[in-house]
Design a protein around this motif. Structure first.
Motif, PDB file in Angstrom:
ATOM      1  N   TYR A 273       2.211  17.119 -32.511  1.00 16.42           N
ATOM      2  CA  TYR A 273       1.938  17.525 -31.129  1.00 16.42           C
ATOM      3  C   TYR A 273       1.096  18.801 -31.133  1.00 16.42           C
ATOM      4  CZ  TYR A 273       6.084  20.328 -32.340  1.00 16.42           C
ATOM      5  OH  TYR A 273       6.974  21.145 -32.978  1.00 16.42           O
TER       6      TYR A 273
ATOM      7  N   GLU B  96      -3.215  22.082 -25.487  1.00 16.69           N
ATOM      8  CA  GLU B  96      -2.740  20.996 -24.640  1.00 16.69           C
ATOM      9  C   GLU B  96      -3.417  19.700 -25.078  1.00 16.69           C
ATOM     10  OE1 GLU B  96      -2.116  21.823 -20.240  1.00 16.69           O
ATOM     11  OE2 GLU B  96      -3.515  23.435 -20.779  1.00 16.69           O
TER      12      GLU B  96
ATOM     13  N   ARG C 149      -3.619  15.544 -24.133  1.00 13.60           N
ATOM     14  CA  ARG C 149      -3.283  14.487 -23.185  1.00 13.60           C
ATOM     15  C   ARG C 149      -4.115  13.247 -23.495  1.00 13.60           C
ATOM     16  NH1 ARG C 149      -0.889  16.018 -18.308  1.00 13.60           N
ATOM     17  NH2 ARG C 149      -0.695  13.758 -17.997  1.00 13.60           N
ATOM     18  N   ILE C 150      -3.846  12.176 -22.755  1.00 14.74           N
ATOM     19  CA  ILE C 150      -4.586  10.922 -22.864  1.00 14.74           C
ATOM     20  C   ILE C 150      -5.267  10.653 -21.527  1.00 14.74           C
ATOM     21  CG2 ILE C 150      -4.463   8.456 -23.366  1.00 14.74           C
ATOM     22  CD1 ILE C 150      -3.751  10.209 -25.759  1.00 14.74           C
ATOM     23  N   MET C 151      -6.555  10.256 -21.566  1.00 11.80           N
ATOM     24  CA  MET C 151      -7.344  10.076 -20.353  1.00 11.80           C
ATOM     25  C   MET C 151      -8.005   8.706 -20.360  1.00 11.80           C
ATOM     26  SD  MET C 151     -10.439  12.605 -19.039  1.00 11.80           S
ATOM     27  CE  MET C 151      -9.374  13.976 -18.581  1.00 11.80           C
TER      28      MET C 151
ATOM     29  N   LEU D 197      -5.673  11.299 -16.079  1.00  6.44           N
ATOM     30  CA  LEU D 197      -4.707  11.508 -17.154  1.00  6.44           C
ATOM     31  C   LEU D 197      -3.640  10.416 -17.097  1.00  6.44           C
ATOM     32  CD1 LEU D 197      -4.285  15.392 -16.930  1.00  6.44           C
ATOM     33  CD2 LEU D 197      -5.602  14.096 -18.622  1.00  6.44           C
TER      34      LEU D 197
ATOM     35  N   ALA E 287      -0.016   8.378 -18.507  1.00  7.61           N
ATOM     36  CA  ALA E 287       1.385   8.669 -18.802  1.00  7.61           C
ATOM     37  C   ALA E 287       1.694   8.369 -20.265  1.00  7.61           C
ATOM     38  CB  ALA E 287       2.277   7.819 -17.893  1.00  7.61           C
ATOM     39  N   PRO E 288       2.793   8.940 -20.801  1.00  7.40           N
ATOM     40  CA  PRO E 288       3.211   8.595 -22.169  1.00  7.40           C
ATOM     41  C   PRO E 288       3.325   7.079 -22.335  1.00  7.40           C
ATOM     42  CG  PRO E 288       4.507  10.433 -21.347  1.00  7.40           C
ATOM     43  CD  PRO E 288       3.686   9.949 -20.187  1.00  7.40           C
TER      44      PRO E 288
ATOM     45  N   TRP F 279     -11.239  19.331 -19.546  1.00  5.08           N
ATOM     46  CA  TRP F 279     -10.707  18.711 -20.763  1.00  5.08           C
ATOM     47  C   TRP F 279     -11.862  18.290 -21.659  1.00  5.08           C
ATOM     48  CZ3 TRP F 279      -5.515  18.548 -21.772  1.00  5.08           C
ATOM     49  CH2 TRP F 279      -4.651  18.755 -20.692  1.00  5.08           C
TER      50      TRP F 279
ATOM     51  N   LEU G 298       0.404   9.021 -26.533  1.00  6.01           N
ATOM     52  CA  LEU G 298       1.475  10.016 -26.659  1.00  6.01           C
ATOM     53  C   LEU G 298       2.822   9.349 -26.414  1.00  6.01           C
ATOM     54  CD1 LEU G 298      -0.063  12.978 -24.623  1.00  6.01           C
ATOM     55  CD2 LEU G 298       0.306  12.952 -27.095  1.00  6.01           C
TER      56      LEU G 298
ATOM     57  N   GLY H 252       5.728  13.870 -26.714  1.00  6.70           N
ATOM     58  CA  GLY H 252       4.437  14.522 -26.852  1.00  6.70           C
ATOM     59  C   GLY H 252       3.785  14.346 -28.208  1.00  6.70           C
TER      60      GLY H 252
ATOM     61  N   LEU I  53       1.509  12.558 -30.896  1.00 13.57           N
ATOM     62  CA  LEU I  53       0.283  11.778 -30.737  1.00 13.57           C
ATOM     63  C   LEU I  53       0.099  10.796 -31.886  1.00 13.57           C
ATOM     64  CD1 LEU I  53      -2.537  11.293 -29.408  1.00 13.57           C
ATOM     65  CD2 LEU I  53      -3.378  13.193 -30.827  1.00 13.57           C
TER      66      LEU I  53
END
Length: 507
Positions: free
Chosen positions: A331, A336, A338-340, A346, A348-349, A381, A390, A394, A396
């Motif tokens: 992580y 920070e 994230r997934i986009m 952005l 969700a997990p 980002w 993720l 959190g 990856l």
């Protein structure tokens, strides 16, 4: 700490730099030497904002000179094995004012490519390891320029210029500011609880972000010491472990595999010199390699994730007793992650998309490249170009480079999954799945392998079929003596079909 010079945190009498056959340099000696090199550059008319190329093999001289240049101006480390045309490109692209090489080890291609007006400088060390600069050529028939004021670089100054090693025909210029590099070094130091008692064996080249930040800067920011041999040599790895007793090292997976091939017979010897941890970065680590490495060294192997635009580290698995999750790169530590999706939302997990990051280590943008910046940054980002997911904690998991995913008739296939299956066959030493053009499917799957023992393609195909869906099984296997790699050890997956001269097939 806000600049690289301030990052040299060790006590005056603490060891900073070590190397085979060379005197040890303490932090006090290193700081004094860095200031002197910066002053010498100023006396030669070089200062803040000037780009100075470095073409040298690994060693204390390179590290000391790098810090001296970054303190007075901007360092542009280059691979000393480049050809003349490559040197010429990088000089022109960075507007280099000078080149520094190692005295007694001239690099003809680097010197022959010098631009009009470029100064050619050499660095040498005395019997105490103290470095000094000498002018080889001032690059001009004009009178020498006036000395620059002895100004020390500030946090927002560009400390180093590197180039991307992506798939574009023209590498993009990445300006790394002091604040970016210090932030990343501190993140890595915190991730692995580095301190003055730690000692890293630097096997990565110091013209690459992994070696510069992942090994060198992170260690020096902690007050620890850097063992810096002239390059990576798997045959000498064990003797370096014996001689210098490092507590950790960081490398790309291909280097770890080469180490494993040499040290398997010395497992008991290695356990006595136990490493605190082993770090892997810059390319995906096949799970089977991680397993063998941990068995051999009796030390945790920590997968991490980095890239030049983020001043190296973006995520890492933590040290025990914190949870390490196999198959993930951990992580974000001070970053920070994230997934986009393609539209910039952005996710969700559990949802797959493009990995995006932000933090003080991430560069503000590519230099003089508005089109690339428009594509790379969305709502603050940075888009990494990697596909991943993720989990709820959190952590990856990377599923491949978006440009490396194989699109076989509409089925998206991650080549990493195929690599790992092939590496589990006892006859396979190295493996690389890749896409080849296909007239009907768009892309077909082939794999290159380096073998330990002879094996038929039919057996490899059957081995893959046991673990993979039929559409993921490679259509052909190419037996090679070695798999092509770039200058920093990265596998040339995207270019493999071209390198092997494989054209479009009908079936």
């Amino acid at each position: 700490m806000s600049t690289l010079y301030e990052l040299l945190a060790g006590e005056d009498d603490q060891p900073a730099l070590l190397a085979p056959g060379k005197p040890m340099l303490t932090y006090g000696q290193l700081r004094r030497n860095v200031r002197e090199i910066a002053s010498q550059l100023n006396q030669l008319g070089l200062g803040r904002g000037d780009r100075i190329a470095l073409a040298m093999i690994n060693g204390p001289e390179l590290i000391t000179t790098f810090f001296g240049i970054a303190t007075a101006a901007t360092a542009a480390p280059l691979n000393p094995k480049y050809k003349q045309d490559e040197f010429a490109f990088y000089y022109e692209d960075t507007a280099a004012k000078a080149l520094v090489t190692l005295s007694g080890s001239p690099i003809p291609a680097a010197m022959a490519a010098a631009l009009p007006g470029m100064k050619l400088l050499s660095v040498s060390a005395d019997e105490n390891g103290y470095c000094g600069l000498a002018v080889v050529s001032d690059g001009s028939s004009l009178p020498p320029p006036d000395p620059k004021p002895e100004e020390v670089s500030e946090s927002d100054d560009v400390a180093m210029i590197l180039h991307t090693s992506g798939t574009t025909s023209r590498p993009k210029r990445v300006p790394l500011r002091h604040r970016n590099l210090v932030a990343s070094a501190n993140n890595i130091r915190s991730t692995y609880d580095l301190g003055p008692s730690d000692r890293t064996l630097c096997v990565m080249p110091l013209f690459h972000i992994h070696g510069i930040v992942g090994s060198m800067l992170s260690t020096l920011s902690s007050g620890g010491s850097v063992v810096c041999p002239p390059g990576f040599n798997a045959m000498e790895f064990l003797s370096l472990i014996e001689s210098f007793s490092p507590t950790w090292y960081s490398a790309v997976p291909t280097m770890h595999q080469m180490v494993l091939a040499r040290v398997d017979r010395h497992a008991e010897q290695l356990r006595k010199r136990r490493l605190r941890f082993i770090r892997s970065s810059s390319a995906p680590m096949p799970p089977v390699v991680r397993e063998r490495l941990e068995q051999c060294f009796n030390a945790p192997v920590l997968d991490s994730y980095g890239m030049t635009e983020a001043s190296h580290q973006m995520a890492s698995n933590p040290l025990p007793p914190r949870e390490r999750k196999a198959g993930t790169v951990g992580y974000g530590h001070g970053v920070e992650v994230r997934i986009m999706d393609e539209a910039g939302h952005l996710l969700a997990p559990g949802e797959i998309g493009e990995v995006v990051v932000r933090g003080p280590n991430v560069v503000d943008g590519y230099e003089n490249n508005p089109e690339a910046n428009l594509a790379a940054y969305t709502n603050g980002w940075f888009r990494t170009g990697d596909q991943g997911v993720l989990d709820a904690d959190g952590y990856l998991s990377l599923t491949g480079r978006i440009k490396e995913l194989i699109n076989r008739g509409g089925e998206k296939v991650s080549p990493l999954e195929i690599d790992d299956v092939l590496l589990r066959h006892p006859a396979v030493a190295e493996a690389l799945a890749f896409a080849v053009p296909h007239k009907m499917l768009g892309e077909e799957i082939h794999a290159a392998v380096v073998l330990k023992d002879p094996v038929e393609g039919s057996e490899l195909r059957a081995h893959c079929a046991e673990a993979l869906a039929e559409y993921k099984v490679p259509k052909r296997f190419h037996v090679l003596t070695e798999i092509p790699r770039g200058a920093t050890g990265k596998l040339q997956r995207i270019n493999m079909a071209k390198l092997l001269k494989i054209g479009a097939a009908d079936e």
